[in-house]
Design an enzyme around this catalytic site. Sequence first.
Site, PDB file in Angstrom:
ATOM      1  N   ASP A 493       0.812  -1.203   0.000  1.00  6.52           N
ATOM      2  CA  ASP A 493       0.000   0.000   0.000  1.00  6.52           C
ATOM      3  C   ASP A 493       0.853   1.263   0.000  1.00  6.52           C
ATOM      4  O   ASP A 493       0.385   2.335  -0.326  1.00  6.52           O
ATOM      5  CB  ASP A 493      -0.950   0.005   1.199  1.00  6.52           C
ATOM      6  CG  ASP A 493      -0.198  -0.083   2.515  1.00  6.52           C
ATOM      7  OD1 ASP A 493       0.966  -0.501   2.495  1.00  6.52           O
ATOM      8  OD2 ASP A 493      -0.779   0.255   3.555  1.00  6.52           O
ATOM      9  N   LYS A 494       2.105   1.149   0.396  1.00  2.00           N
ATOM     10  CA  LYS A 494       2.990   2.318   0.426  1.00  2.00           C
ATOM     11  C   LYS A 494       4.422   1.818   0.440  1.00  2.00           C
ATOM     12  O   LYS A 494       4.704   0.656   0.726  1.00  2.00           O
ATOM     13  CB  LYS A 494       2.729   3.185   1.663  1.00  2.00           C
ATOM     14  CG  LYS A 494       2.830   2.417   2.983  1.00  2.00           C
ATOM     15  CD  LYS A 494       2.504   3.304   4.160  1.00  2.00           C
ATOM     16  CE  LYS A 494       2.592   2.534   5.472  1.00  2.00           C
ATOM     17  NZ  LYS A 494       2.282   3.358   6.617  1.00  2.00           N
TER      18      LYS A 494
END
Length: 648
Positions: A493-494
């Site tokens: 996600d990041k």
Amino acid sequence: MASDRPLLIPSPPPPANPAAPTETNSTGPIPPPVAKSSSRGSSRSRNADRTPSSSEFSFAVELKASSKATFSVENFVRSGSKPARRYPSKRSDSGRLGSQKEISDEEARFVYINDPDRTNNSIKFPNNSIRTTKYSILTFIPRNLFEQFHRVAYVYFLILAGLNQVPQLGVFSPVASVLPLAFVLGVTAVKDAYEDWRRHRSDRNENNRTVSVLVDGQFRPKRWKDIRVGEVIRVSSNESLPCDMVLLSTSDPTGVAYVQTINLDGESNLKTRYAKQETLSTPPESMSGLIRCEKPNRNIYGFHATIEVGGKRLSLGPSNIILRGCEVKNTDWATGVAVYTGKDTKVMLNSSGAPSKRSRLETHMNRETILLSITLAALCSIVTILAGLWLHRHRDELDYLPYYRKKNYSDDENYDYYGIGWETVFTFMKAVIQFQIMIPIALYISMELVRLGQAFFMVQDKGMFDDKTNSKFQCRALNINEDLGQIKYVFSDKTGTLTENKMEFRCASVHGMDCSGGQDGEEINGFSISVNDQIWRPKMSVKPDPELLNVLRGGKGAEKANRARDFFLALAACNTIVPMVIGTPDRATKLVDYQGESPDEQALVYAAAAYGFLLIERTSGHIIVDVLGERQRIESSHHYLSISIEMF
């Protein structure tokens, strides 16, 4: 021109509800001086190469002491600039004002504070014991066999074992044909039983942990599994939460508690939780009231409830509840009332139990086994068809035909003969037994033994031993060893998921001077202070710039020195970092570990400490910064603190 040193500025009155602070307005870009940091492993470079202009800027730093020991920065480019609206940037910001949703009686759970008997009178809520095991004594054999026969090869071997029991096929030892399959099933069953026993042992240790529970007006130790909904619990620093509880009071006079949710969402940064001001002044033994909350659900970031204490009805939100598995940090103690226990806790509702893990190799072998089984069936069908045609063509010669003679001339009787139809069926079964070597059962026996050996060597591998935690490698699932290193896709996600989101302070621009010589300079002993005959120093070391160090000491003029000191004082004070003092093997030395929600802030605070501005204490009412050997205590005024720093 205003003063160059920090000044206390009058602040507005505090909000009505300290647990629900109002949002602070902020303007656009922050003017220089700018601190630059770089992310390890990140493709983005955080640089700020703007040179300070000749315009005069003013920084206003506010500390909201009544609700959260954090700083928010307001920047005013000029005195006539208009502040811009600040929007919530975190999940906790959206729920900080508490729950505004009305819960109906059918969808509500009623929890009477400090009265578990009344709470559990009408509805029997589950106890606080948990169970993560897959099997029990009664269900182990059938469920384990069901799990194992998901392997297509085992079904194939079971069919072969059944064929070997048919007496017409002429197998000499039917029992011997069952032994290989029984051995494979037994080894796998023992392995699964051992893994489940370890889960049972972990559950038992977890359920038998103790926590302080209010009983008859006194806090007494009680096992986790005996906790009931409605009981008041006290948790000390560095202790885990036994259940989901609504925060009532903390050691902080403003009701702030810091928790670590690494066991819940994997984030190691500290989070803040708040207790209502109406419950802070009431001693726990005399606390009474009603909590009307929603029924258990899996949303770990949401909570809707209301609390009635002292004739008032207050709303509760996600910032007022601490979930099971969280650890209390930098807070001496925190008390709360249990609202969800056992399997009703959010962490257990999000737990899917012990899954049946299968490696990619096992999935591939199932596919290959199906293809080989189809090939075997086709080959045996061809043999059966040809055998049937041969029997039909030589049906008149079967009495005396060599190698097939059905008539026994010694006693003038026939051998066992069931006709052409049944003889053809038996021929198919015999062909399956003769060609069964196409799928060798010895391969699966070897694989199970190899997995056990791999697990043993991995656990004993000294290269997998972690000296920091004094723990060795643990192989919790023995049937997925071959998946190690076989990663095909990575979803993230990041970037912080892969790079650990670590930030490093590289250089800074102060008063038009680019101080970036620390990266190429020589290693300098880090800054340290003396506290109660102990040496305190930052946990992480940063290479300081020698030129900037000379400026801080006034080597190039008092004006530049004041600007540099104000700059690093802002770095040390304007953040949400909470200092934590940890011990070392050398009892005379302590390490100051900075914990916060942002790794950027951690890097900047460590940089300020390396230049002599060491943040050593933070509460909701004040902070203490050691400025080049001189302690400075910054107090709050009317629940707000403002520091004015003017720079060119």
